[in-house]
Design a protein around this motif. Structure first.
Motif, PDB file in Angstrom:
ATOM      1  N   ASN A  42     -55.018  -3.814 -86.406  1.00 21.63           N
ATOM      2  CA  ASN A  42     -54.285  -2.625 -85.962  1.00 21.63           C
ATOM      3  C   ASN A  42     -54.896  -1.351 -86.530  1.00 21.63           C
ATOM      4  O   ASN A  42     -54.965  -0.319 -85.850  1.00 21.63           O
ATOM      5  CB  ASN A  42     -52.818  -2.722 -86.378  1.00 21.63           C
ATOM      6  CG  ASN A  42     -51.983  -3.530 -85.399  1.00 21.63           C
ATOM      7  OD1 ASN A  42     -52.414  -3.828 -84.284  1.00 21.63           O
ATOM      8  ND2 ASN A  42     -50.786  -3.904 -85.808  1.00 21.63           N
ATOM      9  N   ASN A  46     -56.231   1.809 -84.492  1.00 16.13           N
ATOM     10  CA  ASN A  46     -55.689   3.149 -84.740  1.00 16.13           C
ATOM     11  C   ASN A  46     -56.791   4.168 -85.002  1.00 16.13           C
ATOM     12  O   ASN A  46     -56.769   5.273 -84.452  1.00 16.13           O
ATOM     13  CB  ASN A  46     -54.737   3.126 -85.939  1.00 16.13           C
ATOM     14  CG  ASN A  46     -53.528   2.243 -85.716  1.00 16.13           C
ATOM     15  OD1 ASN A  46     -53.209   1.873 -84.595  1.00 16.13           O
ATOM     16  ND2 ASN A  46     -52.862   1.881 -86.800  1.00 16.13           N
ATOM     17  N   TRP A  51     -55.272   4.242 -80.993  1.00 14.41           N
ATOM     18  CA  TRP A  51     -53.986   3.640 -80.654  1.00 14.41           C
ATOM     19  C   TRP A  51     -52.912   4.259 -81.554  1.00 14.41           C
ATOM     20  O   TRP A  51     -53.206   4.709 -82.665  1.00 14.41           O
ATOM     21  CB  TRP A  51     -54.042   2.129 -80.844  1.00 14.41           C
ATOM     22  CG  TRP A  51     -54.740   1.408 -79.736  1.00 14.41           C
ATOM     23  CD1 TRP A  51     -55.886   1.792 -79.097  1.00 14.41           C
ATOM     24  CD2 TRP A  51     -54.364   0.166 -79.143  1.00 14.41           C
ATOM     25  NE1 TRP A  51     -56.256   0.872 -78.160  1.00 14.41           N
ATOM     26  CE2 TRP A  51     -55.333  -0.143 -78.151  1.00 14.41           C
ATOM     27  CE3 TRP A  51     -53.321  -0.718 -79.347  1.00 14.41           C
ATOM     28  CZ2 TRP A  51     -55.269  -1.288 -77.377  1.00 14.41           C
ATOM     29  CZ3 TRP A  51     -53.252  -1.875 -78.576  1.00 14.41           C
ATOM     30  CH2 TRP A  51     -54.207  -2.156 -77.598  1.00 14.41           C
ATOM     31  N   GLY A  53     -50.394   2.923 -83.249  1.00 14.76           N
ATOM     32  CA  GLY A  53     -49.938   2.160 -84.400  1.00 14.76           C
ATOM     33  C   GLY A  53     -48.609   1.483 -84.151  1.00 14.76           C
ATOM     34  O   GLY A  53     -47.960   1.687 -83.119  1.00 14.76           O
ATOM     35  N   ALA A  54     -48.189   0.680 -85.127  1.00 21.31           N
ATOM     36  CA  ALA A  54     -46.949  -0.080 -84.980  1.00 21.31           C
ATOM     37  C   ALA A  54     -45.710   0.716 -85.366  1.00 21.31           C
ATOM     38  O   ALA A  54     -44.626   0.497 -84.833  1.00 21.31           O
ATOM     39  CB  ALA A  54     -47.024  -1.363 -85.821  1.00 21.31           C
ATOM     40  N   GLN A  79     -49.188   0.220 -76.010  1.00 25.36           N
ATOM     41  CA  GLN A  79     -50.019  -0.063 -77.174  1.00 25.36           C
ATOM     42  C   GLN A  79     -49.185  -0.221 -78.442  1.00 25.36           C
ATOM     43  O   GLN A  79     -49.393  -1.157 -79.221  1.00 25.36           O
ATOM     44  CB  GLN A  79     -51.049   1.062 -77.355  1.00 25.36           C
ATOM     45  CG  GLN A  79     -52.129   1.068 -76.284  1.00 25.36           C
ATOM     46  CD  GLN A  79     -53.002   2.303 -76.349  1.00 25.36           C
ATOM     47  OE1 GLN A  79     -52.644   3.312 -76.974  1.00 25.36           O
ATOM     48  NE2 GLN A  79     -54.163   2.248 -75.707  1.00 25.36           N
ATOM     49  N   THR A  80     -48.241   0.683 -78.681  1.00 24.76           N
ATOM     50  CA  THR A  80     -47.438   0.579 -79.902  1.00 24.76           C
ATOM     51  C   THR A  80     -46.533  -0.644 -79.883  1.00 24.76           C
ATOM     52  O   THR A  80     -46.297  -1.266 -80.919  1.00 24.76           O
ATOM     53  CB  THR A  80     -46.612   1.864 -80.128  1.00 24.76           C
ATOM     54  OG1 THR A  80     -46.119   1.877 -81.467  1.00 24.76           O
ATOM     55  CG2 THR A  80     -45.440   1.964 -79.176  1.00 24.76           C
ATOM     56  N   GLN A  83     -48.818  -3.575 -80.731  1.00 27.35           N
ATOM     57  CA  GLN A  83     -49.173  -3.587 -82.149  1.00 27.35           C
ATOM     58  C   GLN A  83     -48.004  -4.028 -83.024  1.00 27.35           C
ATOM     59  O   GLN A  83     -48.201  -4.729 -84.017  1.00 27.35           O
ATOM     60  CB  GLN A  83     -49.661  -2.202 -82.572  1.00 27.35           C
ATOM     61  CG  GLN A  83     -51.036  -1.852 -82.005  1.00 27.35           C
ATOM     62  CD  GLN A  83     -51.553  -0.534 -82.542  1.00 27.35           C
ATOM     63  OE1 GLN A  83     -51.210   0.543 -82.063  1.00 27.35           O
ATOM     64  NE2 GLN A  83     -52.406  -0.605 -83.557  1.00 27.35           N
TER      65      GLN A  83
END
Length: 351
Positions: A42, A46, A51, A53-54, A79-80, A83
């Motif tokens: 991840n 990022n 991206w 991120g989570a 995407q998030t 992740q």
């Protein structure tokens, strides 16, 4: 009745012969290990692919009011979510896989994790060896004005940029190192130590005999020494070679030693590794990510272009130590349970 030869065969095949079920302990450990790798992947997405991120996932579902970097477009939202769910997916996979192999011994998984650690540090060792030699040679030719005679003026200019030298010189050597590490099982730390001594000796000879010294020579020593110190830590933990300062531990029975080792690995070792990963890779400006993303180099003239890799050493240290700490936790739990097959280690560490 189970004979000793049957027990030995079962241990060799990774079968839990203790008569109890350790799958939940194994699942918990594997979930931590897989989460570490998800975190690193991840982080790559990022920093290098932008991206989100989570963490913004909590803002999407309203659990974090005012959360930063919450995506508003469909791609960013996807995407998030991916992740964030990656952590849940690997945790579920760990529990399902360990439940389906509930008869597998803790020590078998500990050995598997040690094998993963050893492969990572073998690949890292070969990477710093090859990158160090190649980059030092390029820097030598460049500082002596001979590089253009070999590669031409245009390529000489490109090789003077870290953003070119990193992807086009270092990355292929890393790929080659991954292949070599799969074929060559020797970790090679003794050779890296010898090379550090040789590189330092070369500095002494060239400085005091030939009055010659360049920045790339010191950079090579620091590059290899940092790698030796950080990469060898996980293997030293595997071999119980770290200095153990204790007052009571040496007098504990084996089962209590196992519990101490398991608890220490989880609550102190894993906590330390996650602290390094979180503070070092939280965002693009973190202490590990920033040098890597910017291909940071030293300001010492025509030195080596490897400073950004030395920041990455901390990440490799944290990942390999995390995996090895979980292996140590499994070994400690096996000792606490009284499982047979305790691995004998060298007594290199001081107690």
């Amino acid at each position: 009745m189970t004979t000793s030869s049957e027990t030995t065969a079962d241990l060799h095949n990774g079968i839990d012969v203790s008569g109890s079920n350790a799958w939940l302990m194994r699942a918990f450990g594997w979930a931590i290990v897989l989460s570490v790798f998800v975190y690193v992947i991840n982080n790559y997405l990022n920093v290098w692919w932008d991206w989100p991120g989570a963490m913004p996932f909590f803002g999407l579902i309203g659990l974090a009011d005012g959360a930063k970097n919450v995506p508003t477009d469909g791609t960013g939202i996807t995407q998030t979510v991916v992740q964030f769910l990656a952590y849940a997916v690997v945790s579920v996979l760990a529990f399902v896989a360990c439940l389906r192999t509930s008869g597998r011994a803790l020590r078998a998984d500990a050995n598997m994790l040690s094998g993963i650690t050893n492969y990572i540090i073998r690949a890292a060792f070969w990477s710093v060896l090859l990158i160090g030699l190649a980059d030092a040679f390029i820097s030598f030719l460049r500082v002596e004005g001979m590089l253009s005679a070999f590669v031409g003026d245009d390529m000489t200019t490109e090789l003077g940029r870290s953003r070119f030298r990193g992807p086009y010189v270092h990355f292929p050597l890393i790929i080659a190192s991954l292949i070599i590490a799969a074929k060559v099982r020797d970790l090679g730390f003794q050779w890296l130590g010898l090379l550090i001594v040789a590189a330092e000796l070369l500095i002494v000879v060239t400085r005091f005999v030939f009055s010659y010294e360049q920045a790339y020579q010191g950079d090579l020593v620091r590059f290899w020494y940092g790698a030796l110190f950080l990469f060898a830590s996980a293997y030293t933990l595997f071999d119980d070679g770290h200095v153990r300062v204790d007052v009571f531990y040496s007098g504990f029975p084996e089962r209590l030693k196992g519990m101490v080792n398991a608890g220490g690995a989880l609550f102190m070792g894993i906590a330390l590794c996650w602290t390094i990963l979180i503070f070092g890779m939280w965002d693009k400006s973190s202490i590990i990510n920033a040098p890597l993303a910017n291909y940071e180099v030293s300001q010492s003239g025509f030195g080596m272009y490897v400073k950004f890799w030395m920041a990455g050493f901390l990440g490799i240290f944290a990942v390999t130590m995390a995996v090895q700490f979980i292996s140590l936790m499994f070994e400690g739990l096996a000792d606490w349970r009284g499982d047979p097959g305790k691995r004998e280690v060298s007594q290199a560490g001081a107690h």
